[in-house]
Enzyme design. Structure first.
Site, PDB file in Angstrom:
ATOM      1  N   HIS A 161       3.919  -2.349   0.634  1.00 31.61           N
ATOM      2  CA  HIS A 161       2.448  -2.374   0.519  1.00 31.61           C
ATOM      3  C   HIS A 161       1.850  -1.214  -0.257  1.00 31.61           C
ATOM      4  O   HIS A 161       0.645  -1.213  -0.537  1.00 31.61           O
ATOM      5  CB  HIS A 161       1.790  -2.436   1.907  1.00 31.61           C
ATOM      6  CG  HIS A 161       1.758  -1.109   2.607  1.00 31.61           C
ATOM      7  ND1 HIS A 161       2.818  -0.648   3.348  1.00 31.61           N
ATOM      8  CD2 HIS A 161       0.813  -0.138   2.681  1.00 31.61           C
ATOM      9  CE1 HIS A 161       2.523   0.542   3.844  1.00 31.61           C
ATOM     10  NE2 HIS A 161       1.308   0.881   3.453  1.00 31.61           N
TER      11      HIS A 161
HETATM   12  C1  UD1 Z   1      -4.178   1.375   3.693  1.00 27.58           C
HETATM   13  C2  UD1 Z   1      -4.018   2.885   3.546  1.00 27.58           C
HETATM   14  C3  UD1 Z   1      -2.539   3.231   3.505  1.00 27.58           C
HETATM   15  C4  UD1 Z   1      -1.805   2.643   4.698  1.00 27.58           C
HETATM   16  C5  UD1 Z   1      -2.095   1.143   4.809  1.00 27.58           C
HETATM   17  C6  UD1 Z   1      -1.494   0.616   6.077  1.00 27.58           C
HETATM   18  C7  UD1 Z   1      -5.762   4.060   2.256  1.00 27.58           C
HETATM   19  C8  UD1 Z   1      -6.133   4.646   0.958  1.00 27.58           C
HETATM   20  N1  UD1 Z   1      -4.618   3.350   2.302  1.00 27.58           N
HETATM   21  O1  UD1 Z   1      -3.631   0.777   2.529  1.00 27.58           O
HETATM   22  O2  UD1 Z   1      -2.386   4.644   3.540  1.00 27.58           O
HETATM   23  O3  UD1 Z   1      -0.435   2.862   4.539  1.00 27.58           O
HETATM   24  O4  UD1 Z   1      -3.503   0.925   4.852  1.00 27.58           O
HETATM   25  O5  UD1 Z   1      -1.336  -0.761   6.054  1.00 27.58           O
HETATM   26  O6  UD1 Z   1      -6.482   4.220   3.220  1.00 27.58           O
HETATM   27  N2  UD1 Z   1      -6.718  -6.545   2.811  1.00 27.58           N
HETATM   28  C9  UD1 Z   1      -6.909  -7.763   3.386  1.00 27.58           C
HETATM   29  N3  UD1 Z   1      -7.144  -7.824   4.724  1.00 27.58           N
HETATM   30  C10 UD1 Z   1      -7.189  -6.712   5.510  1.00 27.58           C
HETATM   31  C11 UD1 Z   1      -7.019  -5.472   4.911  1.00 27.58           C
HETATM   32  C12 UD1 Z   1      -6.776  -5.400   3.565  1.00 27.58           C
HETATM   33  O7  UD1 Z   1      -6.869  -8.806   2.707  1.00 27.58           O
HETATM   34  O8  UD1 Z   1      -7.397  -6.844   6.732  1.00 27.58           O
HETATM   35  C13 UD1 Z   1      -6.426  -6.486   1.348  1.00 27.58           C
HETATM   36  C14 UD1 Z   1      -7.687  -6.381   0.491  1.00 27.58           C
HETATM   37  O9  UD1 Z   1      -7.454  -7.084  -0.675  1.00 27.58           O
HETATM   38  C15 UD1 Z   1      -7.733  -4.892   0.185  1.00 27.58           C
HETATM   39  C16 UD1 Z   1      -6.264  -4.531   0.104  1.00 27.58           C
HETATM   40  O10 UD1 Z   1      -5.624  -5.336   1.093  1.00 27.58           O
HETATM   41  O11 UD1 Z   1      -8.423  -4.608  -0.996  1.00 27.58           O
HETATM   42  C17 UD1 Z   1      -5.978  -3.070   0.382  1.00 27.58           C
HETATM   43  O12 UD1 Z   1      -6.539  -2.664   1.628  1.00 27.58           O
HETATM   44  P1  UD1 Z   1      -6.891  -1.108   1.888  1.00 27.58           P
HETATM   45  O13 UD1 Z   1      -7.239  -0.915   3.309  1.00 27.58           O
HETATM   46  O14 UD1 Z   1      -7.848  -0.622   0.857  1.00 27.58           O
HETATM   47  O15 UD1 Z   1      -5.548  -0.377   1.568  1.00 27.58           O
HETATM   48  P2  UD1 Z   1      -4.076  -0.677   2.081  1.00 27.58           P
HETATM   49  O16 UD1 Z   1      -3.240  -1.013   0.904  1.00 27.58           O
HETATM   50  O17 UD1 Z   1      -4.100  -1.609   3.228  1.00 27.58           O
HETATM   51  N1  UDP Z   2       3.742  -3.336  11.485  1.00 29.23           N
HETATM   52  C1  UDP Z   2       3.394  -4.438  12.264  1.00 29.23           C
HETATM   53  N2  UDP Z   2       3.444  -5.694  11.684  1.00 29.23           N
HETATM   54  C2  UDP Z   2       3.824  -5.885  10.385  1.00 29.23           C
HETATM   55  C3  UDP Z   2       4.171  -4.746   9.619  1.00 29.23           C
HETATM   56  C4  UDP Z   2       4.094  -3.495  10.188  1.00 29.23           C
HETATM   57  O1  UDP Z   2       3.058  -4.298  13.436  1.00 29.23           O
HETATM   58  O2  UDP Z   2       3.849  -7.040   9.936  1.00 29.23           O
HETATM   59  C5  UDP Z   2       3.668  -2.001  12.089  1.00 29.23           C
HETATM   60  C6  UDP Z   2       4.927  -1.172  11.957  1.00 29.23           C
HETATM   61  O3  UDP Z   2       5.821  -1.449  12.997  1.00 29.23           O
HETATM   62  C7  UDP Z   2       4.396   0.246  11.974  1.00 29.23           C
HETATM   63  C8  UDP Z   2       3.043   0.112  11.317  1.00 29.23           C
HETATM   64  O4  UDP Z   2       2.692  -1.260  11.379  1.00 29.23           O
HETATM   65  O5  UDP Z   2       4.223   0.706  13.293  1.00 29.23           O
HETATM   66  C9  UDP Z   2       3.136   0.560   9.899  1.00 29.23           C
HETATM   67  O6  UDP Z   2       2.005   0.187   9.214  1.00 29.23           O
HETATM   68  P1  UDP Z   2       1.966   0.060   7.641  1.00 29.23           P
HETATM   69  O7  UDP Z   2       3.318  -0.186   7.097  1.00 29.23           O
HETATM   70  O8  UDP Z   2       0.915  -0.928   7.344  1.00 29.23           O
HETATM   71  O9  UDP Z   2       1.381   1.487   7.194  1.00 29.23           O
HETATM   72  P2  UDP Z   2       1.997   2.947   6.977  1.00 29.23           P
HETATM   73  O10 UDP Z   2       2.785   3.325   8.171  1.00 29.23           O
HETATM   74  O11 UDP Z   2       2.807   2.912   5.723  1.00 29.23           O
HETATM   75  O12 UDP Z   2       0.783   3.780   6.775  1.00 29.23           O
END
Ligand code: UD1
Ligand code: UDP
Length: 379
Positions: free
Chosen positions: A219
């Protein structure tokens, strides 16, 4: 009674917050009142709502419903909403997790109106400021009063940045206290792994046999948004899928970006590959069972890297560096970047010779209780 406001927003923060809420409920109910604010950064049911019931997290007292957007746009809306709540609630402290835009927004809002910040997962550094998370975590650490680092490397990073090893209070933003506290996610893994075995039906639902598949997650923005990198990762996964079943719970960002950045030829190969099983994001109990039952984990997630270590699985890290250097030093994880050859080389190495050392790096499973105790003592 101390009143704290906790900010959550992204999936991993909701999960991390479960550990502190549980510690408060079990040990500090008469001493700490927790108000939970969800920024709405993640909003799909399987990125947010699913966790509250399953992990027994109190429902948020406020939801800012900020949603997705550009960094500035998203963070600004959060700052505005959080500031308003802090002015009304007048808490003794604001608790922030990790390094997302929700973390940064909380840090800016609280520090400007002189509310002490407790940063959980402080001190982690990738030393790569092109990552939005690196900016967020540095800014948050330097606005915090109590900084809890999950690892000794994180603690040393803070000392190297000028934080002092103080014992005596008072502590405040100009005189912060730093700790090596252990990891609240380790607390959670211990707490939820038994429950996952009892309650999750993911192996049956996805027709998986324990010990016979690889688990992957992707991601990070620099993987999903850069065509060459996402292409190299999927080419490597397709190669591995000739030998192994791979299960890939897809982050919504990746699902969206795959269709934009991958060639139609590669997308065809992916959809025709039976061994590459892409599913919607799963619940935490399902994820824990998948991790525990996998034979290897391939990921760019911070949380999933650590969980691979908790569940004693070899891990291929799809990043050029990691904040969790201890797991690489222990030989349990390899940094493979988005490099097809490095991914395949490490995959083969780990298949022949799985890592053996998974000693405790992340504390004793009681980090959340320790943090609550320190909040009561030091603020
Ligand atoms: C964010 C965090 C990242 C973290 C990740 C965990 C920042 C800058 N990034 O990244 O550090 O590792 O969350 O998962 O804060 N979207 C959906 N539905 C949702 C949420 C997101 O469709 O419920 C899609 C949207 O297109 C959105 C994109 O995902 O634009 C990115 O979401 P965003 O929260 O901006 O960043 P993440 O890549 O999720
Ligand atoms: N996780 C989850 N379901 C999923 C993928 C991840 O519950 O389908 C959990 C995972 O076990 C971990 C956390 O989400 O505890 C990690 O989140 P993510 O990878 O989105 O973000 P990051 O840790 O890189 O910020």
């Amino acid at each position: 009674m101390k009143k704290i406001v906790t900010i959550i927003g992204a999936r991993p923060q909701i999960i991390k917050a479960a550990a502190l809420s549980r510690a408060i409920k079990n040990h500090f109910q008469n001493k700490i009142q927790e108000i939970i604010v969800h920024t709405g950064q993640h909003y799909d049911a399987n990125m947010s709502e699913i966790f509250f019931e399953e992990l027994n997290i109190p429902k948020p007292d406020y939801n800012l419903n900020v949603g997705s957007g550009k960094h500035g746009e998203q963070t600004a809306k959060m700052i505005q909403g959080i500031e308003e709540i802090l002015i009304n609630e007048k808490p003794d402290a604001l608790v922030l997790y990790g390094d997302t835009n929700s973390t940064l927004a909380g840090a800016i809002a609280a520090s400007k109106i002189h509310i002490p910040i407790v940063h959980i997962e402080a001190g982690l550094r990738s030393f790569n400021k092109r990552m939005p998370e690196e900016i967020n975590r540095i800014m948050c650490d330097h606005a915090s009063t109590l900084l809890f680092s999950p690892t000794s490397t994180g603690y040393k990073n803070l000392i190297n940045e000028g934080f002092k090893e103080l014992e005596e209070g008072p502590f405040h933003i100009d005189r912060p206290k730093v700790y090596h506290s252990g990891d609240v996610m380790y607390d959670n893994s211990l707490h939820f792994s038994k429950m996952a075995k009892e309650q999750s039906s993911i192996l049956v639902d996805e027709n998986l046999e324990a010990g016979s598949f690889i688990l992957g997650t992707i991601h990070r923005d620099n993987n999903t948004d850069i065509p060459e990198r996402l292409t190299a990762i999927f080419e490597a996964l397709l190669e591995i899928a000739k030998e192994q079943k791979i299960i890939l719970p897809l982050h919504p960002r990746t699902k969206k970006k795959m269709n934009e950045v991958l060639s139609s030829n590669l997308l065809n190969q992916i959809s025709n590959c039976n061994n590459l099983q892409m599913i919607a994001p799963v619940s935490f109990l399902d994820m824990v069972l998948l991790e525990d039952s996998s034979k290897m984990i391939i990921t760019d997630s911070g949380g999933v890297q650590k969980e691979s270590f908790f569940f004693k699985k070899p891990c291929l890290i799809l990043r050029p560096e990691t904040e969790w250097v201890e797991i690489v030093e222990a030989g349990a994880a390899h940094i493979c970047d988005a490099d097809k050859n490095m991914i395949l080389k490490s995959y083969h190495e780990f298949m022949v010779k799985p890592p053996q050392h998974f000693e405790g790096i992340f504390g004793d499973g009681k980090a959340a209780e320790f943090i609550c105790d320190e909040i009561l003592t030091c603020l």
